[in-house]
Design an enzyme around this catalytic site. Structure first.
Site, PDB file in Angstrom:
ATOM      1  CG  ASP A 181       6.716 -11.615   3.074  1.00 38.51           C
ATOM      2  OD1 ASP A 181       7.645 -10.847   3.409  1.00 38.51           O
ATOM      3  OD2 ASP A 181       5.534 -11.234   3.030  1.00 38.51           O
ATOM      4  NE  ARG A 207       2.953  -8.569   0.261  1.00 42.86           N
ATOM      5  CZ  ARG A 207       2.559  -9.707  -0.280  1.00 42.86           C
ATOM      6  NH1 ARG A 207       2.164  -9.751  -1.543  1.00 42.86           N
ATOM      7  NH2 ARG A 207       2.548 -10.817   0.436  1.00 42.86           N
ATOM      8  CG  ASP A 208       2.040  -2.743   2.960  1.00 41.93           C
ATOM      9  OD1 ASP A 208       1.954  -3.881   2.419  1.00 41.93           O
ATOM     10  OD2 ASP A 208       1.068  -1.987   3.062  1.00 41.93           O
ATOM     11  CD  GLU A 209       2.765  -9.217   3.916  1.00 45.40           C
ATOM     12  OE1 GLU A 209       3.052 -10.116   4.716  1.00 45.40           O
ATOM     13  OE2 GLU A 209       1.955  -9.360   2.984  1.00 45.40           O
ATOM     14  CG  ASP A 253       6.752 -17.229   3.149  1.00 46.05           C
ATOM     15  OD1 ASP A 253       5.925 -17.486   4.038  1.00 46.05           O
ATOM     16  OD2 ASP A 253       6.511 -16.469   2.205  1.00 46.05           O
ATOM     17  CD1 TRP A 293       3.747 -18.841   8.069  1.00 44.89           C
ATOM     18  CD2 TRP A 293       2.697 -20.639   7.270  1.00 44.89           C
ATOM     19  NE1 TRP A 293       3.384 -18.570   6.765  1.00 44.89           N
ATOM     20  CE2 TRP A 293       2.735 -19.652   6.249  1.00 44.89           C
ATOM     21  CE3 TRP A 293       2.090 -21.859   6.960  1.00 44.89           C
ATOM     22  CZ2 TRP A 293       2.191 -19.852   4.986  1.00 44.89           C
ATOM     23  CZ3 TRP A 293       1.540 -22.056   5.704  1.00 44.89           C
ATOM     24  CH2 TRP A 293       1.600 -21.073   4.738  1.00 44.89           C
ATOM     25  CD  GLU A 296       2.159 -13.308  -2.360  1.00 42.91           C
ATOM     26  OE1 GLU A 296       2.156 -12.216  -2.968  1.00 42.91           O
ATOM     27  OE2 GLU A 296       1.842 -13.406  -1.161  1.00 42.91           O
ATOM     28  CG  HIS A 336       6.305 -14.309  -2.145  1.00 37.31           C
ATOM     29  ND1 HIS A 336       6.111 -12.976  -1.910  1.00 37.31           N
ATOM     30  CD2 HIS A 336       5.668 -14.967  -1.135  1.00 37.31           C
ATOM     31  CE1 HIS A 336       5.390 -12.836  -0.799  1.00 37.31           C
ATOM     32  NE2 HIS A 336       5.114 -14.028  -0.300  1.00 37.31           N
TER      33      HIS A 336
END
Ligand code: BGC
Length: 886
Positions: free
Chosen positions: A458, A462-464, A471, A533, A744, A765
């Site tokens: 994605d 960051r913490d992803e 996506d 998704w 994003e 994103h």
């Protein structure tokens, strides 16, 4: 002259670890003539390069097929080098020479993986989150025909031999669903070995396996302990094989990587860096014998995706001092990767770097949107001579780097931005006369580069950085123009299939790290099967087929595709209207209620529309795979869903009951509007758009298709006007705000300078960049059939149909497929449309020009006729110049 310009085996030029005992070959043809089509081919595969006694000689096979031609000879042996070559005859009777030889080597195939997994003994108590080091020595003779290292790890590893880093792949073994598929890499190490004593070593980091992952502050997702498993195979000229495996005689200890985590960066103490650790004769104090750890060797598979490599090196554009006095490097481009730097100082001096995507409204360093990801590089100098550094088991998404500590003056030339992503061939060039759109194109491309780090993520900061299925699903159509992404997605889809829930549900992220912990997390109520998704399970394999013609991907994924559709069918009311369960829906749409991420389009409409879409693609896939009965059954189901959609979501007088932009978009694009209701639906859509000043209010599911919904329904004027808007919200608004990637949120940075909540505000994103596909098909004018109905997938046959509008006066698009370059270069001048078109050998094209057949001239001359969309002609390979009065 007729020539084979390239012969590949399973997408690669000279692969070292072909996973199939029956691999497929593809070749591109070069010729100076027009209308070149292959009439027959002859393929040979042999053990020796002279082809004296081939294992396969197909003889002349009358066939036009030049891609995915399967090896049909005697079974190939594991870990063996083979040679292949091909020659062809064209339909004029011309015959090519043999192609250059493609060397390919097989993987372990059906051999078992036997190298033990070894780990650092826990008693060593190495720093938490850091790396461990493992090493061994072995003696070899002079008779070396070939030497290979096959290596994998629980965690991430770097392999070293005799003081040299082996290979250039980073973050190996990549991220797969480790407990089901763990990839090994294959290295040719012949040139690194020497007769006598040799040293081999590996550095092991926690990576995705055991390191911190997700915003939930969890770690050890796959296990608590990193481990290495390696097998060196040295073959003598007589065919004798020497095997050196990892085992408990290997030594293990700590080293300079004191901490290295995907999200958080790295702490490296160069004073602890002893280059001798991977050279012979190293005597380390404090090292101990490695321990064997239990691991499931049956899940070890040859690497099936492209490696992550350093792709570009970007210089510092400017060194800034912010209003707060921070020293900040601006690389001018938001990227994924890391900073390489040089420094000179005293032992114990430090270089400390922080990373950011943007500066705040005052021009200060801004990291709030990184959430829990520290992205911190903390390097301690050894002292003395100049030192240089790059981190190991981490990567950052950044444009700006704050230099918090540095010995001496901060000079831009001592730092560079190292861009990392999976190795993929760049396949698209697209430009047009509108410079703002060219910038958007740049941003779309960088959005993909930044999020193709081993899996489709994605976001990279960051913490992803997770493989969010939605996506990937909305963007794959654009990605597959930009780069050759078939192997990249094939690998990820195998993980999707491996991680699919037993009832057919599809995890939100692949590899699925959420479902296994969902029951432990109060905040994680759902972890799989949202509409839009989960459909990645169907859309992605279908796109891989449509764009690359690779039916094997479809065949491999078919059971998974079907399981997803059946999952929905079991939940849908009467098997038709999916009106329950959790859905992200039209995620982050601008018509969401204040403070909400959920757009206003009703979930039952979105879910039913996507259900229809996946069912249609499944029916097409069944057809391609020759499953006639299933194809018919899913076509019928599709018709029933469409009928149910119409009676549920359209009033008897033909009004779409849910009045949101995305409702109209999904209904129009997915064929859910009856002919009778079409013009009213389009008119209602346009008037709704007018209410928001012609701006979109859409989210993840509507935005990618909004131009398409308009363009395909007679309102290309609206599509262009949307695309070219520069005020908020729009794609180009971001460009006016200096974006170098896609955001994003359409309003990540608001017109008043404030930002979206740092909770969720990525500036890299790719999802909204999915409009790229519309630009390439309509402005550029190059597309392939994605309905599967012509039986010609993967650029074997293309359509050139530019649809000029929006004041755009010229465009060039060139796409390098497996056949060669398909290109159209057009311009409008003085009431005339001029085009130059390239069609590579062994492919055909339909050309549709804006105008009347009688007004087209050109060379070589081709016969146009008047079609519904303009002057139409079918052409073979060659270069054509044409012009047309409009
Ligand atoms: C991700 C998305 C993803 C979404 C799911 C976000 O945190 O960054 O892009 O699809 O969650 O709703």
């Amino acid at each position: 002259m007729l020539k084979i310009s390239e012969l590949t085996c399973e997408y690669e030029k000279n692969p070292l670890a072909v996973a199939s005992a029956r691999p497929r070959f593809g070749w591109a043809i070069e010729s100076g003539s027009v209308d070149v089509a292959q009439a027959s081919y002859r393929l040979q595969v042999a053990l020796d390069e002279s082809f004296a006694s081939p294992l396969l000689d197909t003889g002349d096979v009358a066939s036009g097929i030049s891609q995915f031609v399967r090896y049909s000879g005697k079974s190939l042996k594991p870990r063996t080098r083979y040679h292949a070559r091909v020659r062809i005859t064209d339909t004029d009777g011309d015959r090519s020479d043999w192609s250059a030889v493609c060397r390919f080597e097989t993987s372990f195939l059906n051999e078992k993986w036997t190298a033990p997994f070894i780990a650092t003994p826990l008693s060593l108590k190495l720093p938490k989150g850091g790396a461990s080091y493992l090493r061994s020595e072995f003696v070899i003779g002079t008779d070396i025909e070939s030497a290979r290292a096959y290596v994998t790890a629980l965690g991430l590893y770097e392999l070293w031999i005799n003081g040299t880093r082996v290979g250039d792949a980073l973050l190996t073994p990549g991220w797969t669903s480790y407990s089901k598929r763990l990839a090994y890499q294959t290295y040719d190490i012949g040139s690194l070995l020497k007769p006598g004593k040799n040293a081999i070593g590996a550095v092991l980091g926690e990576g995705w396996y055991a390191g911190d992952l997700t915003w939930l502050k969890r770690r050890n997702f796959y296990g608590p302990r990193t481990a290495l498993s390696a097998s060196v195979r040295i073959r003598s000229a007589q065919g004798r094989e020497r095997i050196i495996n990892t085992d408990e005689t290997w030594q293990s200890g700590g080293g300079p990587v004191l901490y290295s985590q995907i999200y958080h960066g790295e702490t490296f103490d160069a004073r602890l860096d002893d280059a001798a650790w991977c050279r012979t004769g190293f005597r380390a104090s404090g090292w101990a014998n490695a321990e064997a750890v239990a691991a499931d060797a049956s899940v070890v598979v040859p690497q099936d995706g492209p490696p992550v490599l350093r792709q570009e090196i970007l210089p510092v554009r400017e060194v800034i001092v912010t209003p707060k006095g921070e020293k900040v490097l601006d690389f001018g481009q938001l990227m994924s990767g890391w900073v390489a730097f040089k420094a000179r100082g005293r032992a114990g001096d430090k270089v400390v770097l922080k990373h950011a995507e943007v500066l705040d409204a005052d021009g200060n360093f801004y990291t709030a949107n990184m959430r829990g990801a520290k992205n911190l590089i903390d390097y301690t100098l050894r002292g003395g001579a100049e030192e240089s550094f790059e981190p190991h088991f981490t990567f950052q998404g950044f444009r700006y780097v704050m230099v918090e500590q540095y010995p001496g003056e901060v000079k831009g030339e001592d730092f560079s931005g190292v861009v990392l992503h999976s190795q993929m061939e760049k396949t698209l060039d697209f430009t047009c006369s509108n410079e703002m759109l060219n910038k958007l194109q740049h941003n779309i491309e960088w959005g993909w580069k930044g999020n193709a780090v081993d899996i489709p993520t994605d976001c990279p900061q960051r913490d992803e950085r997770l493989g969010w299925t939605g996506d990937a699903q909305v963007f794959i159509g654009t990605a597959a123009y930009l780069y050759g992404v078939a192997p990249f997605f094939r690998k990820w889809l195998r993980d999707l299939k491996a991680d699919q829930i037993a009832d057919g549900g599809v995890p939100f992220v692949i590899p699925d790290i959420l479902t296994p912990i969902a029951h432990l997390e109060e905040k994680l109520k759902e972890s799989h099967s949202s509409t839009g998704w989960g459909d990645a399970a169907v859309v992605c394999p279908w796109m891989a087929y449509a764009r690359y013609g690779d039916a094997e991907i479809l065949a491999e994924q078919y059971a998974s595709m079907k399981a997803w559709v059946e999952y929905i069918r079991r939940r849908a009311r009467d098997g038709k209207i999916w009106d329950n369960g959790f859905h992200f829906g039209d995620w982050v749409a601008l018509d969401a209620k204040e403070g909400s991420y959920f757009g206003a389009t009703p979930n039952d409409l979105t879910a039913t529309a996507y259900y229809a879409y996946s069912t249609r693609l499944l029916a097409l896939s069944a057809e391609v795979l020759g499953k006639k009965k299933e194809a018919a059954a899913y076509r019928k189901l599709h018709r029933e869903i469409v009928a149910a959609f119409r009676s549920e979501f359209f009033t008897p007088s033909g009004r779409l009951a849910a009045r949101t932009q995305t409702s109209y978009i999904l209904a129009l694009v997915l064929g859910l509007v009856s002919d009778k209701n079409r013009s009213r639906t389009v008119a209602d859509f346009v008037s709704l758009l007018d209410e928001s000043g012609g701006h979109m209010t859409t989210g993840f599911l509507g935005t990618p298709w909004i131009c398409r919904a308009l363009g395909e329904n007679g309102r290309i004027d609206y599509a262009y006007s949307l695309l070219l808007k520069e005020d908020y919200p729009s794609w180009l608004y971001q460009v006016t705000r200096g974006a170098t990637t896609v955001w994003e949120h359409l309003d990540g940075l608001k017109p008043d300078g404030t930002m979206w909540s740092p909770d969720m505000n990525s500036f890299n994103h790719y999802a909204y960049g999915a409009v790229g596909e519309w630009m390439y098909k309509n402005i550029g004018g190059l597309s392939v059939d994605e309905t599967g109905l012509t039986g010609e997938a993967g650029f074997k046959s293309v359509t050139f149909r530019p649809q000029p509008g929006g004041g755009i006066t010229s465009s060039r698009i060139a796409y390098r497929s497996a056949y060669g370059t398909h290109a159209i270069d057009w311009k409008l001048d003085d009431g005339k449309f001029f085009a130059t078109i390239d069609v590579p050998p062994n492919t055909t094209a339909t050309v549709i020009l804006p105008g009347k057949a009688r007004d087209v001239t050109g060379s070589p001359r081709i016969a146009f006729s008047d079609g519904t969309d303009g002057a139409t002609a079918n052409i073979g390979s060659g270069t054509y110049r044409m012009e047309c009065r409009i």
